[in-house]
Design a protein around this motif. Structure first.
Motif, PDB file in Angstrom:
ATOM      1  N   LEU A   1      18.707  74.278  67.235  1.00 19.25           N
ATOM      2  CA  LEU A   1      19.641  73.152  67.173  1.00 19.25           C
ATOM      3  C   LEU A   1      19.249  72.070  68.172  1.00 19.25           C
TER       4      LEU A   1
ATOM      5  N   PRO B   1      27.029  70.807  68.781  1.00 17.34           N
ATOM      6  CA  PRO B   1      27.203  71.397  67.447  1.00 17.34           C
ATOM      7  C   PRO B   1      28.664  71.758  67.180  1.00 17.34           C
TER       8      PRO B   1
ATOM      9  N   THR C   1      21.860  83.639  66.257  1.00 21.45           N
ATOM     10  CA  THR C   1      22.168  82.297  66.745  1.00 21.45           C
ATOM     11  C   THR C   1      20.913  81.652  67.324  1.00 21.45           C
TER      12      THR C   1
ATOM     13  N   PRO D   1      27.913  79.290  65.796  1.00 22.02           N
ATOM     14  CA  PRO D   1      27.592  77.926  65.376  1.00 22.02           C
ATOM     15  C   PRO D   1      27.833  77.749  63.880  1.00 22.02           C
TER      16      PRO D   1
ATOM     17  N   LEU E   1      26.160  72.026  73.754  1.00 21.48           N
ATOM     18  CA  LEU E   1      25.274  73.141  73.436  1.00 21.48           C
ATOM     19  C   LEU E   1      25.213  74.168  74.565  1.00 21.48           C
TER      20      LEU E   1
ATOM     21  N   VAL F   1      31.195  74.519  66.253  1.00 19.88           N
ATOM     22  CA  VAL F   1      31.245  75.972  66.430  1.00 19.88           C
ATOM     23  C   VAL F   1      32.634  76.468  66.047  1.00 19.88           C
TER      24      VAL F   1
ATOM     25  N   TRP G   1      20.140  78.651  69.140  1.00 18.04           N
ATOM     26  CA  TRP G   1      20.556  77.466  69.884  1.00 18.04           C
ATOM     27  C   TRP G   1      19.377  76.525  70.127  1.00 18.04           C
TER      28      TRP G   1
ATOM     29  N   THR H   1      25.077  73.414  57.295  1.00 18.96           N
ATOM     30  CA  THR H   1      26.376  73.787  57.858  1.00 18.96           C
ATOM     31  C   THR H   1      26.975  74.939  57.062  1.00 18.96           C
TER      32      THR H   1
ATOM     33  N   GLU I   1      26.573  75.158  62.451  1.00 19.34           N
ATOM     34  CA  GLU I   1      25.378  74.422  62.053  1.00 19.34           C
ATOM     35  C   GLU I   1      24.153  75.251  62.415  1.00 19.34           C
ATOM     36  N   ARG I   2      23.148  75.183  61.579  1.00 21.18           N
ATOM     37  CA  ARG I   2      21.918  75.920  61.854  1.00 21.18           C
ATOM     38  C   ARG I   2      20.747  75.168  61.219  1.00 21.18           C
TER      39      ARG I   2
ATOM     40  N   ALA J   1      28.385  76.115  74.740  1.00 22.50           N
ATOM     41  CA  ALA J   1      28.526  77.029  73.608  1.00 22.50           C
ATOM     42  C   ALA J   1      27.737  78.314  73.818  1.00 22.50           C
TER      43      ALA J   1
ATOM     44  N   ARG K   1      33.737  70.765  68.069  1.00 22.44           N
ATOM     45  CA  ARG K   1      32.434  70.416  68.617  1.00 22.44           C
ATOM     46  C   ARG K   1      32.395  70.825  70.084  1.00 22.44           C
TER      47      ARG K   1
END
Length: 293
Positions: free
Chosen positions: A253, A261, A248, A227, A217, A263, A250, A238, A229-230, A220, A214
Motif C-alpha cells: 500500500l 488506507p 496484510t 485493510p 498507515l 481499514v 502494508w 478495495t 484496500e490492497r 494501522a 481511514r
C-alpha cells in the motif's frame, strides 16, 4: 428468587466483559472465563433447586449436564478416536439415562422444562458452531455457558421496558438464544456508527464509509484492523469484507502511495454478545415487540 436473578446477571456480565476485553486486546478469550461462567451458573441453579425442594433427580441431571459442559471445553481425543475413550462415553450415557428417568418420573412437573432446556440449548449452539453460523469458538463456548447460567428467563420488576401484549410470549425464546439474536442486531448498528464518524471526519467514500475508517498507515500497523484496500497485480483494489486469512501487505500500500488506507476494525462478536446481555434484559424481544405480540 430476585437475588438469584441478580447474581446470574452480575456473574454473566462480569465474565463476559472480562472475556471481551481479553478478546479485543489479544484476539483470544481463555477457557477459564467459560469454566467460571458455566460452573457458577450451575451452582446458582443448584441453589434454586434446593430452595424449591426439587426431587433428587433434578440435582443429578444438573450435575451430569455440568460435566457434559466441562467435557466440551476439554481438549481430549474423540470418543471413538484410536479405539474407545470410555470416560466421556460413560458420561454421555449416564446423562441420557438420567434425563430419561427425569422424563419418566417428572414429565411436565416443576422445573422439568427448565432442566430439559439446558441440554437442548447446548446441542443447538454446538450445531450452529459446526454449521459455521456461530463463527468463533469463544462465541459458542460463551453461549453454551450462558445456557447453564440462564436456564430460566431472568425476570425483574418493570423489565423489559418494551412490554409485550402477552407477557408469556417473552419466554418462548430462551434467554441465551435471545442474547445471540440481539447480539446480531447490535452488529447491524456498526455501519451507522461508521457513517456518523466518517461524516464528522469528512471521509466520504461510499460504501467504504459504512464499514471502515481511514487511518494513517503507520498507526494501522499497530492496530487490530484489516485493510479494506490492497494491491493486487499492480492495481489498487478495495474490499468491504476483507478475509481474515488474507495477508496484510502494508508495504504494498505504501508503494502504491496509499498513506491513509481504509481499514475495518477487528471487532470480536463476543463484544456485541456482551452488550446484548443488558440490552436483552432491558429491551426484551425486539422482534416480537415490533410484530405486536
Amino acid at each position: 428468587m430476585e437475588e438469584l436473578t441478580w447474581a446470574r446477571l452480575i456473574l454473566a456480565f462480569a465474565v463476559m466483559m472480562a472475556a471481551s476485553i481479553s478478546d479485543w486486546r489479544t484476539r483470544t478469550a481463555g477457557d477459564g472465563h467459560w469454566y467460571l461462567l458455566g460452573i457458577g451458573g450451575s451452582l446458582l441453579m443448584g441453589v434454586q433447586l434446593w430452595q424449591e425442594g426439587a426431587p433428587w433427580i433434578y440435582m443429578v441431571c444438573l450435575g451430569l449436564i455440568t460435566l457434559v459442559f466441562l467435557d466440551l471445553l476439554w481438549d481430549r481425543p474423540g470418543i471413538f478416536e484410536d479405539g474407545i475413550n470410555p470416560l466421556p462415553l460413560v458420561l454421555y450415557a449416564a446423562t441420557v439415562v438420567g434425563y430419561a428417568y427425569l422424563s419418566l418420573e417428572h414429565f411436565g412437573e416443576g422445573r422439568y422444562w427448565t432442566m430439559v432446556s439446558v441440554p437442548l440449548l447446548i446441542l443447538l449452539f454446538f450445531i450452529l458452531y459446526q454449521l459455521d453460523v456461530i463463527k468463533g469458538g469463544a462465541d459458542a463456548k460463551a453461549l453454551i455457558a450462558l445456557s447453564l447460567v440462564f436456564p430460566l428467563y431472568p425476570s425483574l420488576p418493570g423489565l423489559p421496558l418494551l412490554s409485550l401484549n402477552d407477557p408469556a410470549a417473552l419466554t418462548v425464546l430462551p434467554f441465551p438464544v435471545l442474547v445471540l439474536f440481539n447480539g446480531a442486531i447490535l452488529t447491524l448498528l456498526v455501519p451507522l456508527g461508521m457513517l456518523i464518524l466518517n461524516l464528522g471526519r469528512r471521509d466520504l467514500r461510499f460504501p467504504l464509509m459504512l464499514f471502515g475508517v481511514r487511518m494513517d498507515l503507520e498507526e494501522a500497523r499497530g492496530k487490530q484492523v484489516w485493510p479494506m484496500e490492497r494491491v493486487d497485480d499492480g492495481r489498487l483494489r478495495t474490499s468491504l469484507f476483507p478475509r481474515s486469512d488474507d495477508e496484510t501487505d502494508w508495504e504494498g500500500l505504501r508503494a502504491a502511495g496509499v498513506l491513509r488506507p481504509w481499514v475495518t476494525p477487528k471487532v470480536p462478536f463476543l463484544i456485541p454478545l456482551t452488550l446484548a446481555l443488558p440490552f436483552s434484559l432491558l429491551a426484551g424481544n425486539l422482534l416480537l415487540y415490533l410484530m405486536g405480540a
